[in-house]
Design an enzyme around this catalytic site. Structure first.
Site, mmCIF file in Angstrom:
data_model
loop_
_atom_site.group_PDB
_atom_site.id
_atom_site.type_symbol
_atom_site.label_atom_id
_atom_site.label_comp_id
_atom_site.label_asym_id
_atom_site.label_seq_id
_atom_site.Cartn_x
_atom_site.Cartn_y
_atom_site.Cartn_z
ATOM 1 C CB SER A 142 -0.838 0.000 1.286
ATOM 2 O OG SER A 142 -1.457 1.252 1.497
ATOM 3 C CE1 TYR A 155 -4.668 -1.868 4.944
ATOM 4 C CE2 TYR A 155 -3.347 0.091 4.496
ATOM 5 C CZ TYR A 155 -4.077 -0.997 4.045
ATOM 6 O OH TYR A 155 -4.221 -1.208 2.688
HETATM 7 P P1 NAD Z 1 -11.376 -6.273 -0.229
HETATM 8 O O1 NAD Z 1 -12.021 -6.107 1.103
HETATM 9 O O2 NAD Z 1 -12.206 -6.051 -1.454
HETATM 10 O O3 NAD Z 1 -10.732 -7.724 -0.347
HETATM 11 C C1 NAD Z 1 -10.037 -8.300 0.714
HETATM 12 C C2 NAD Z 1 -9.914 -9.781 0.476
HETATM 13 O O4 NAD Z 1 -9.246 -10.353 1.598
HETATM 14 C C3 NAD Z 1 -11.270 -10.500 0.369
HETATM 15 O O5 NAD Z 1 -11.192 -11.497 -0.633
HETATM 16 C C4 NAD Z 1 -11.445 -11.138 1.752
HETATM 17 O O6 NAD Z 1 -12.238 -12.311 1.703
HETATM 18 C C5 NAD Z 1 -10.002 -11.448 2.072
HETATM 19 N N1 NAD Z 1 -9.773 -11.634 3.498
HETATM 20 C C6 NAD Z 1 -9.870 -10.739 4.511
HETATM 21 N N2 NAD Z 1 -9.601 -11.339 5.676
HETATM 22 C C7 NAD Z 1 -9.304 -12.634 5.388
HETATM 23 C C8 NAD Z 1 -8.947 -13.751 6.175
HETATM 24 N N3 NAD Z 1 -8.825 -13.688 7.521
HETATM 25 N N4 NAD Z 1 -8.725 -14.919 5.544
HETATM 26 C C9 NAD Z 1 -8.842 -15.023 4.186
HETATM 27 N N5 NAD Z 1 -9.177 -13.996 3.414
HETATM 28 C C10 NAD Z 1 -9.410 -12.823 4.009
HETATM 29 O O7 NAD Z 1 -10.106 -5.326 -0.209
HETATM 30 P P2 NAD Z 1 -9.112 -4.766 -1.339
HETATM 31 O O8 NAD Z 1 -9.232 -3.293 -1.323
HETATM 32 O O9 NAD Z 1 -9.255 -5.501 -2.605
HETATM 33 O O10 NAD Z 1 -7.720 -5.104 -0.636
HETATM 34 C C11 NAD Z 1 -6.842 -6.104 -1.088
HETATM 35 C C12 NAD Z 1 -5.433 -5.751 -0.635
HETATM 36 O O11 NAD Z 1 -5.034 -4.521 -1.236
HETATM 37 C C13 NAD Z 1 -5.294 -5.570 0.872
HETATM 38 O O12 NAD Z 1 -4.069 -6.120 1.313
HETATM 39 C C14 NAD Z 1 -5.266 -4.067 1.029
HETATM 40 O O13 NAD Z 1 -4.585 -3.661 2.182
HETATM 41 C C15 NAD Z 1 -4.542 -3.669 -0.240
HETATM 42 N N6 NAD Z 1 -4.734 -2.278 -0.635
HETATM 43 C C16 NAD Z 1 -5.980 -1.811 -0.915
HETATM 44 C C17 NAD Z 1 -6.115 -0.483 -1.269
HETATM 45 C C18 NAD Z 1 -7.437 0.127 -1.586
HETATM 46 O O14 NAD Z 1 -7.510 1.345 -1.682
HETATM 47 N N7 NAD Z 1 -8.482 -0.663 -1.795
HETATM 48 C C19 NAD Z 1 -4.998 0.354 -1.331
HETATM 49 C C20 NAD Z 1 -3.744 -0.165 -1.038
HETATM 50 C C21 NAD Z 1 -3.633 -1.488 -0.690
#
Ligand code: NAD
Length: 260
Positions: A142, A155
């Site tokens: 991130s 985080y």
């Molecule tokens: P999201 O909530 O859409 O997806 C998260 C995924 O993680 C889901 O498939 C969920 O089922 C899974 N998950 C959560 N806890 C879990 C557990 N205990 N066991 C198994 N699976 C689990 O979120 P996203 O925005 O797609 O985020 C994905 C990654 O990208 C994360 O690591 C997040 O920190 C990172 N990220 C997101 C953003 C953003 O702006 N959306 C920015 C930077 C980084």
């Protein structure tokens, strides 16, 4: 060459993980899905991937906060496909609160899912990747792996940890044909971002619109959300043979956020 390889993407039932899984399947990789989803929904998602991309797909409901379930998932994926060649550590959760009110169990959960899960998964795939002299480890970090924001202590700590883990692993496997890199996205419009809006509204005493404009998009000079497809395209490139020379890198995709 990605075709015929096996990719395991943690947290791939939603958001960035799902887009990365689909993009790797579109390149001909067999895929292992993971996430917390009701069994029927997961089976439906798995079947759709197989039908849409003519690849093999398996679904593992492993809880990414459980070291044992992570190790079992990797072992079962290796057994079923013969190898895990591309590991994408993507599962992640968020919680927003001032440090003095930050629930201890939320700290533990975020460190487990966002940081320790990557350690456990990398630890389990490393022997196979090293023995085959080919592997790609892609950690979805991130912008918060590089800079901080208030009220996101767990985080930010976890994502800074992911950056360090990525570099250490890259050095360890530099001569084994295995690369380890992190993608550091800014704000991507996914359920994770949407879910943190109420907490940010409370912590900063703002409306939903103010949070979107004055907190989220304010960080990004482009004033645009990054898309899941853009993140997935970079993951596909990092998985390709052309990316062999990129390792230990934390690659920003944040609309200019961390250039400031
Ligand atoms: P999201 O909530 O859409 O997806 C998260 C995924 O993680 C889901 O498939 C969920 O089922 C899974 N998950 C959560 N806890 C879990 C557990 N205990 N066991 C198994 N699976 C689990 O979120 P996203 O925005 O797609 O985020 C994905 C990654 O990208 C994360 O690591 C997040 O920190 C990172 N990220 C997101 C953003 C953003 O702006 N959306 C920015 C930077 C980084």
């Amino acid at each position: 060459m990605i075709r015929g390889k096996t990719a395991l993407v943690t947290g791939s039932t939603s958001g960035i993980g799902l887009a990365v899984l689909q993009a790797l399947a579109a390149q001909g990789a067999n895929v292992a899905m993971n996430g917390s989803r009701p069994a029927e929904e997961a089976e439906e998602a798995r079947r759709r991937i197989e039908a849409d991309y003519s690849v093999e797909a398996l679904y593992f409901p492993a809880d990414m906060s459980s070291p044992l379930e992570i190790a079992q998932m990797i072992a079962r994926a290796e057994q079923a496909f013969g190898s895990v060649d591309i590991l994408v550590n993507n599962a992640g959760v968020q919680f927003v609160a001032p440090i003095e009110d930050f629930p201890v169990e939320k700290w533990d959960q975020i460190i487990a899912v966002n940081l320790s899960s990557a350690f456990h998964a990398i630890r389990a795939v490393a022997p196979g990747m090293k023995s085959r002299k080919w592997g790609r480890i892609i950690n979805i970090a991130s912008a918060h792996a590089l800079v901080a924001s208030p009220f996101k202590s767990a985080y930010v700590a976890a994502k800074h940890g992911v950056a360090g883990l990525t570099k250490a692993v890259a050095l360890e496997m530099a001569q084994d044909g295995v690369t380890a890199n992190a993608i550091a996205p800014g704000y991507v419009w996914t359920p994770l971002v949407e879910r943190q809006i109420p907490g940010t509204m409370r912590a900063r005493d703002m409306t939903r619109e103010q949070v979107i404009e004055e907190v989220l998009l304010k960080a990004q000079p482009t004033r645009e959300f990054v898309t899941v497809e853009q993140v997935a395209a970079l993951a596909v490139f990092l998985a390709s043979d052309d990316a062999r020379g990129i390792t230990g890198a934390i690659l920003s995709m944040d609309g200019g956020w961390t250039a400031q």
